[in-house]
Design a protein around this motif. Structure first.
Motif, short mmCIF file in Angstrom:
data_model
loop_
_atom_site.label_atom_id
_atom_site.label_comp_id
_atom_site.label_asym_id
_atom_site.label_seq_id
_atom_site.Cartn_x
_atom_site.Cartn_y
_atom_site.Cartn_z
N ASP A 117 0.84 -1.20 0.00
CA ASP A 117 0.00 0.00 0.00
C ASP A 117 0.88 1.25 0.00
OD1 ASP A 117 -2.37 -1.42 0.05
OD2 ASP A 117 -2.56 -1.38 2.22
N PHE A 118 0.44 2.25 -0.76
CA PHE A 118 1.07 3.57 -0.74
C PHE A 118 0.27 4.46 0.20
CE2 PHE A 118 3.00 2.01 -4.56
CZ PHE A 118 4.16 2.75 -4.75
N ILE A 119 0.97 5.20 1.04
CA ILE A 119 0.30 6.11 1.97
C ILE A 119 1.00 7.45 1.98
CG2 ILE A 119 -0.52 4.25 3.47
CD1 ILE A 119 1.76 5.02 5.41
N ARG A 120 0.24 8.48 2.37
CA ARG A 120 0.83 9.79 2.66
C ARG A 120 1.00 9.87 4.16
NH1 ARG A 120 -1.72 14.31 1.81
NH2 ARG A 120 0.10 15.56 1.28
N LEU A 121 2.23 10.19 4.57
CA LEU A 121 2.62 10.07 5.97
C LEU A 121 3.25 11.36 6.47
CD1 LEU A 121 3.20 8.08 8.42
CD2 LEU A 121 5.42 7.68 7.32
N ARG A 122 2.86 11.75 7.67
CA ARG A 122 3.51 12.85 8.38
C ARG A 122 4.22 12.26 9.59
NH1 ARG A 122 -0.74 16.20 9.33
NH2 ARG A 122 -1.09 15.41 11.44
N TYR A 123 5.47 12.68 9.83
CA TYR A 123 6.18 12.10 10.98
C TYR A 123 7.25 13.05 11.49
CZ TYR A 123 10.09 11.11 7.82
OH TYR A 123 11.13 11.24 6.93
N THR A 124 7.67 12.79 12.72
CA THR A 124 8.79 13.50 13.34
C THR A 124 9.60 12.47 14.13
OG1 THR A 124 7.66 15.64 13.48
CG2 THR A 124 9.50 15.26 14.99
N GLY A 125 10.91 12.43 13.88
CA GLY A 125 11.79 11.50 14.59
C GLY A 125 12.63 12.23 15.61
N ARG A 126 12.77 11.64 16.80
CA ARG A 126 13.52 12.26 17.88
C ARG A 126 14.52 11.28 18.49
NH1 ARG A 126 8.29 14.27 18.36
NH2 ARG A 126 8.12 16.54 18.62
N VAL A 127 15.60 11.84 19.00
CA VAL A 127 16.51 11.11 19.90
C VAL A 127 16.46 11.86 21.22
CG1 VAL A 127 18.87 10.40 20.37
CG2 VAL A 127 18.03 10.34 18.04
N GLY A 128 15.84 11.25 22.21
CA GLY A 128 15.59 11.99 23.44
C GLY A 128 14.63 13.12 23.14
N GLU A 129 15.04 14.35 23.46
CA GLU A 129 14.19 15.51 23.20
C GLU A 129 14.53 16.20 21.88
OE1 GLU A 129 11.60 16.37 25.08
OE2 GLU A 129 12.04 14.60 26.30
N ASN A 130 15.57 15.73 21.20
CA ASN A 130 16.05 16.41 20.01
C ASN A 130 15.48 15.80 18.73
OD1 ASN A 130 17.81 18.09 21.56
ND2 ASN A 130 19.27 16.40 21.69
N ILE A 131 14.94 16.66 17.88
CA ILE A 131 14.41 16.23 16.58
C ILE A 131 15.57 16.08 15.60
CG2 ILE A 131 12.99 16.89 14.61
CD1 ILE A 131 11.14 18.36 16.55
N PHE A 132 15.63 14.94 14.90
CA PHE A 132 16.67 14.75 13.89
C PHE A 132 16.08 14.65 12.49
CE2 PHE A 132 15.41 10.45 15.07
CZ PHE A 132 15.31 9.81 13.85
N ASP A 133 14.77 14.43 12.39
CA ASP A 133 14.12 14.32 11.08
C ASP A 133 12.64 14.64 11.24
OD1 ASP A 133 13.69 13.83 8.41
OD2 ASP A 133 13.57 11.66 8.62
N THR A 134 12.10 15.40 10.30
CA THR A 134 10.69 15.75 10.38
C THR A 134 10.17 16.16 9.02
OG1 THR A 134 9.05 17.17 11.48
CG2 THR A 134 11.18 18.16 10.97
N THR A 135 8.89 15.91 8.79
CA THR A 135 8.23 16.40 7.57
C THR A 135 7.59 17.76 7.82
OG1 THR A 135 6.18 15.26 8.19
CG2 THR A 135 7.74 14.05 6.79
N ASP A 136 7.68 18.27 9.03
CA ASP A 136 7.02 19.52 9.41
C ASP A 136 8.03 20.67 9.36
OD1 ASP A 136 6.18 21.63 11.56
OD2 ASP A 136 4.35 20.52 11.09
N GLU A 137 7.76 21.64 8.51
CA GLU A 137 8.69 22.76 8.34
C GLU A 137 8.88 23.56 9.61
OE1 GLU A 137 9.03 26.77 5.54
OE2 GLU A 137 7.98 25.01 4.79
N GLU A 138 7.80 23.82 10.34
CA GLU A 138 7.90 24.61 11.57
C GLU A 138 8.73 23.89 12.62
OE1 GLU A 138 7.06 27.75 11.94
OE2 GLU A 138 6.56 27.65 9.82
#
Length: 240
Positions: free
Chosen positions: A7-28
């Motif tokens: 299946d193909f899906i549209r996905l929003r996500y944010t990846g963190r290590v502890g409290e720090n974001i290392f990858d996100t689809t959210d510009e803000e």
């Protein structure tokens, strides 16, 4: 209906290590965390479940969920970027560096990228492990929709691999035609990933037998001729 492999899906996500974001689809989120890349295309991504377009631990979480699902998942190293291997840390003579190395310097040696973690005398200690190797990651996610249209699916793959959103696609009679913008050959990321894109098109769309990439360069517009300016001699009346 529960999502499954393929299946193909549209996905929003944010990846963190502890409290720090290392990858996100959210510009803000990216701007707030100080990891914003002005050349990146933010917004939800299109991925195919089962093709490892996201890390395995997140993909395992998504399979079996319904469209609209939101949640969080902790991903252990073995389902993320692997363990931190001791043999991935090497001592390199400083003479191999163009400039004096210091901690945090990123280098490439024999095709492998690494980061200098220490400098001892005339040798630099370089860690060739992935920066997130050995770490447990946390992902928050939202499954926005299921993508059914093959054209939109392929557009999603192009954005995922190359970051480009300016390639038009048509599919007819077993041929997928990609209309490429001029000078795309100078886009290194596109040139690196286009082979992967073609392979996945053939793997996922058995009815497509040919992929045509067509770059069209239009003749530059002819500049308009500037109107001639005629000087008007002053008459004796105008001088009075």
């Amino acid at each position: 209906m529960a999502l499954q492999e393929g299946d193909f899906i549209r996905l929003r996500y944010t990846g963190r290590v502890g409290e720090n974001i290392f990858d996100t689809t959210d510009e803000e989120n990216a701007k707030e965390e100080g990891i914003y890349n002005p050349r990146a295309e933010y917004g939800p991504v299109t991925v195919r479940l089962g093709s490892h377009h996201v890390i395995i631990g997140l993909e395992d979480e998504l399979i079996g969920k319904d469209v609209g699902a939101e949640g969080e998942v902790d991903v252990p190293p073995e389902k993320a970027f692997g363990a931190h291997e001791e043999d991935g840390v090497r001592s390199v003579p400083v003479t191999q560096f163009r400039e004096k190395p210091k901690r945090g310097t990123r280098i490439e040696v024999e095709g492998r990228e690494g980061v200098v973690v220490d400098v001892i005398g005339r040798r630099a200690v370089v860690d060739f492990n992935h920066p997130l190797a050995g770490k447990t990651l946390n992902y928050s996610y939202a499954i926005l929709e299921k993508v059914e249209d093959p054209v939109e699916q392929i557009k999603g793959l192009i954005k995922l691999f190359s970051g480009r959103t300016d390639i038009e696609i048509s599919i007819a009679d077993g041929v997928a035609e990609l209309a490429l913008p001029p000078a795309i050959a100078y886009d290194r990321r596109w040139m690196v990933w286009r082979g992967t894109l073609v392979r996945e098109i053939f793997e996922n769309y058995p009815d497509i037998n040919d992929v045509v990439m067509k770059e069209t360069v239009s003749r530059p517009a002819t500049p308009e001729t500037a109107p001639e300016i005629t000087e008007i001699e002053e008459t004796e009346e105008s001088e009075e």
